[in-house]
Design a protein around this motif. Structure first.
Motif, PDB file in Angstrom:
ATOM      1  N   ALA A  77       0.842  -1.210   0.000  1.00 13.60           N
ATOM      2  CA  ALA A  77       0.000   0.000   0.000  1.00 13.60           C
ATOM      3  C   ALA A  77       0.872   1.254   0.000  1.00 13.60           C
ATOM      4  O   ALA A  77       1.829   1.361   0.768  1.00 13.60           O
ATOM      5  N   TYR A  78       0.520   2.193  -0.872  1.00 15.40           N
ATOM      6  CA  TYR A  78       1.304   3.431  -0.986  1.00 15.40           C
ATOM      7  C   TYR A  78       0.568   4.578  -0.284  1.00 15.40           C
ATOM      8  O   TYR A  78      -0.559   4.407   0.193  1.00 15.40           O
ATOM      9  N   GLY A  79       1.216   5.754  -0.255  1.00 19.06           N
ATOM     10  CA  GLY A  79       0.657   6.880   0.476  1.00 19.06           C
ATOM     11  C   GLY A  79      -0.594   7.459  -0.174  1.00 19.06           C
ATOM     12  O   GLY A  79      -0.731   7.428  -1.405  1.00 19.06           O
ATOM     13  N   LEU A  80      -1.483   7.982   0.652  1.00 22.19           N
ATOM     14  CA  LEU A  80      -2.673   8.668   0.135  1.00 22.19           C
ATOM     15  C   LEU A  80      -2.219   9.820  -0.760  1.00 22.19           C
ATOM     16  O   LEU A  80      -1.291  10.552  -0.412  1.00 22.19           O
ATOM     17  N   GLY A  81      -2.846   9.947  -1.911  1.00 21.43           N
ATOM     18  CA  GLY A  81      -2.516  11.045  -2.819  1.00 21.43           C
ATOM     19  C   GLY A  81      -1.305  10.797  -3.703  1.00 21.43           C
ATOM     20  O   GLY A  81      -1.055  11.533  -4.643  1.00 21.43           O
ATOM     21  N   GLU A  82      -0.565   9.721  -3.431  1.00 17.43           N
ATOM     22  CA  GLU A  82       0.700   9.489  -4.136  1.00 17.43           C
ATOM     23  C   GLU A  82       0.510   9.241  -5.630  1.00 17.43           C
ATOM     24  O   GLU A  82       1.327   9.649  -6.448  1.00 17.43           O
ATOM     25  N   LYS A  83      -0.577   8.524  -5.982  1.00 16.29           N
ATOM     26  CA  LYS A  83      -0.790   8.194  -7.393  1.00 16.29           C
ATOM     27  C   LYS A  83      -2.051   8.828  -7.961  1.00 16.29           C
ATOM     28  O   LYS A  83      -2.373   8.628  -9.134  1.00 16.29           O
ATOM     29  N   SER A  84      -2.781   9.578  -7.124  1.00 16.55           N
ATOM     30  CA  SER A  84      -4.109   9.994  -7.582  1.00 16.55           C
ATOM     31  C   SER A  84      -4.076  10.988  -8.747  1.00 16.55           C
ATOM     32  O   SER A  84      -5.049  11.130  -9.464  1.00 16.55           O
ATOM     33  N   ASP A  85      -2.930  11.651  -8.990  1.00 15.12           N
ATOM     34  CA  ASP A  85      -2.848  12.570 -10.129  1.00 15.12           C
ATOM     35  C   ASP A  85      -2.243  11.911 -11.357  1.00 15.12           C
ATOM     36  O   ASP A  85      -2.010  12.566 -12.358  1.00 15.12           O
ATOM     37  N   ASN A  86      -1.952  10.639 -11.242  1.00 17.70           N
ATOM     38  CA  ASN A  86      -1.252   9.976 -12.332  1.00 17.70           C
ATOM     39  C   ASN A  86      -1.970   8.686 -12.735  1.00 17.70           C
ATOM     40  O   ASN A  86      -1.609   7.597 -12.312  1.00 17.70           O
ATOM     41  N   PRO A  87      -3.014   8.816 -13.565  1.00 14.70           N
ATOM     42  CA  PRO A  87      -3.822   7.641 -13.901  1.00 14.70           C
ATOM     43  C   PRO A  87      -3.003   6.500 -14.506  1.00 14.70           C
ATOM     44  O   PRO A  87      -3.254   5.337 -14.188  1.00 14.70           O
ATOM     45  N   LEU A  88      -2.019   6.835 -15.313  1.00 13.91           N
ATOM     46  CA  LEU A  88      -1.257   5.769 -15.973  1.00 13.91           C
ATOM     47  C   LEU A  88      -0.516   4.905 -14.948  1.00 13.91           C
ATOM     48  O   LEU A  88      -0.499   3.686 -15.025  1.00 13.91           O
ATOM     49  N   GLU A  89       0.068   5.579 -13.967  1.00 13.55           N
ATOM     50  CA  GLU A  89       0.788   4.860 -12.919  1.00 13.55           C
ATOM     51  C   GLU A  89      -0.189   3.988 -12.115  1.00 13.55           C
ATOM     52  O   GLU A  89       0.115   2.857 -11.736  1.00 13.55           O
ATOM     53  N   MET A  90      -1.372   4.543 -11.889  1.00 12.90           N
ATOM     54  CA  MET A  90      -2.426   3.800 -11.193  1.00 12.90           C
ATOM     55  C   MET A  90      -2.806   2.553 -11.995  1.00 12.90           C
ATOM     56  O   MET A  90      -2.948   1.473 -11.442  1.00 12.90           O
ATOM     57  N   TYR A  91      -2.950   2.695 -13.309  1.00  9.29           N
ATOM     58  CA  TYR A  91      -3.342   1.550 -14.148  1.00  9.29           C
ATOM     59  C   TYR A  91      -2.237   0.487 -14.162  1.00  9.29           C
ATOM     60  O   TYR A  91      -2.516  -0.711 -14.122  1.00  9.29           O
TER      61      TYR A  91
END
Ligand code: GLN
Length: 453
Positions: A387-401
């Motif tokens: 599990a990563y930090g809150l907000g860490e990936k939320s602006d980066n959809p590609l990284e999330m995918y």
């Protein structure tokens, strides 16, 4: 003790914990206590083992008389007039419905941060995400609020949060569990499944919700085995496939290590571990995001501001009513998927995108079929990181995918897969081990997971 006592203790625990974890979107206290009283009156036997047990339901599964939002503004005030089949089945089993659990909006996401209402926190570290999309379902179990819950898995949304929260999560074979009453995201991929602390509890929950349902034409007419009956820890002689593609740069070294350790443990228990190849692994994400978004763009057409939920106040024409209701009602990630899906399905692009993704899906199925010709199950990691930090990936959809690398292929193929706790990273966060089985072999997966637990 009685179910009323247990249910009261559950609500007390939630009152103490949920202001921090924020797993629940709504609580069903009054009704739950009535259900608990009824369960106590009926009495507990070996046959109705779920009788009186408090459980939670992901908020994209409809519940009669209880608000069901799919964590979207567009369904903020939606109160269904019927129960999903899984909910009726749990009621028949005597389970107590504690309330509805937070998630990513329409189950689109991997961190529960796209919810319109709140952000669920990981109970192991409140600064980290609980995973998603069934983040509330996992966090509520991991924090000791409830004993079990239901989630949904379209591309990993049961297994990934189970891994992030150190609990057990099962995505059943496509068709094993009725989808009637599940707010559809991608109909050819969606499956409902259970979260629990232990493998045996998970098996009991899956037993209760499985089976053919004439209201879901994709549910399968097959006898439901007693998944919990023969759990004895025997894996001697089982053949286990270990795909070498899992040990790549994108998967954290600690997680690779945990998988190697798990393989060793199975070997010591008498299983035969062999390295195999799964060359289609990296094609899963592109194929999944095209297919899932295409189906979503079609499924979400029904939210038009007329028939359900949110309706824009500032519209003078019918066209404006549609456009403004959807613009104001859907969040950013949902809109992104609708656009991607509509594009992939549009004339001129269909062959290059949607059709191609379907062809890749066939190759993925064949890749798995080749392995299951020879092996009992596939062993690997559930996630690429903890599990990563809150907000860490939320602006980066590609990284999330990209974080869905290890889960989406099983949905494209329709196979069952379970995530079980497999130790901890150096920072104290749980690691999940994933077992993937052949079609309708959940029983074997539970057997193998129980041995490992
Ligand atoms: N993370 C994936 C997605 O965003 C999977 C979601 C799911 O399984 N519901 O689509």
């Amino acid at each position: 003790f009685s179910s009323v006592e247990l249910t009261k203790a559950t609500f007390k625990r939630i009152a103490e914990t949920d202001s921090k974890v924020e797993a629940f979107l709504s609580l069903n206290e009054e009704e739950a206590l009535k259900q608990a009283e009824a369960a106590d009156a009926k009495g507990y036997t070996e046959e109705n083992i779920l009788n009186g047990i408090p459980l939670g339901i992901k908020d994209n599964i409809v519940t009669d008389g209880l608000t069901t939002t799919a964590a979207s503004r567009i369904l903020e005030d939606f109160v269904p007039i019927y129960d999903a089949t899984v909910v009726s089945k749990l009621k028949e089993a005597g389970a107590v419905n504690v309330g509805k659990l937070n998630m990513d909006e329409f189950a689109m996401g991997g961190s529960s941060e796209t919810s319109y209402f709140k952000t669920t926190k990981n109970p192991w570290d409140l600064t980290k995400v609980p995973g998603g999309s069934s983040g509330g379902s996992a966090a509520a179990v991991a924090s000791g609020e409830i004993l079990g819950s239901l989630g949904t898995d379209t591309g990993g949304s049961i297994r990934q949060p189970a891994a992030f929260n150190g609990i057990v999560g099962m995505k059943p074979t496509y068709g094993r569990v009725s989808r009637y009453g599940l707010i559809a995201f991608a109909s050819s991929l969606d499956q409902i499944g259970p979260f629990s602390r232990t493998v045996k509890d998970n098996a009991l929950l899956l037993e209760a919700i499985s089976g053919y349902d004439k209201k879901d034409s994709t549910s399968v007419k097959l006898e439901v085995p007693k998944f919990s009956a023969n759990l004895n820890g025997k894996v001697a002689g089982m053949k286990v496939a270990l795909p070498k593609e899992y040990f790549q740069e994108g998967v954290s070294a600690e997680i690779q290590e945990a998988v190697r350790k798990a393989a060793k443990q199975y070997e010591e228990m008498g299983a035969i571990i062999e390295e195999v190849t799964l060359p289609t692994l990296s094609y899963g994400i592109p194929a999944y995001y095209i297919i899932a978004s295409s189906e979503a763009s079609s499924n979400l057409q029904r939210f038009d501001g007329v028939r359900y939920g949110y309706r824009s106040e500032n519209a003078n024409t019918l066209e404006e009513l549609y456009v403004n209701s959807r613009s104001e009602g859907f969040g950013l990630e949902v809109k992104r998927r609708i656009m991607l899906g509509t594009f992939s399905l549009s004339a001129g692009y269909y062959d290059a995108h949607f059709k191609k993704a379907g062809q890749i899906r066939t190759l993925i199925k064949r890749d798995f079929a080749r392995i299951f010709n020879e092996y009992d199950f596939i062993l690997g990691p559930t996630t690429t990181t903890t599990a990563y930090g809150l907000g860490e990936k939320s602006d980066n959809p590609l990284e999330m995918y990209m974080a869905d690398l290890l889960t989406v292929s099983t949905n494209l193929a329709g196979l069952p897969a379970i995530s079980v706790p497999g130790g901890f990273a150096a920072n104290g966060m749980p690691i999940g081990i994933q077992l993937i089985g052949n079609y309708f072999e959940e029983e074997k997966l539970y057997q193998a997971a129980y041995a490992f637990e």
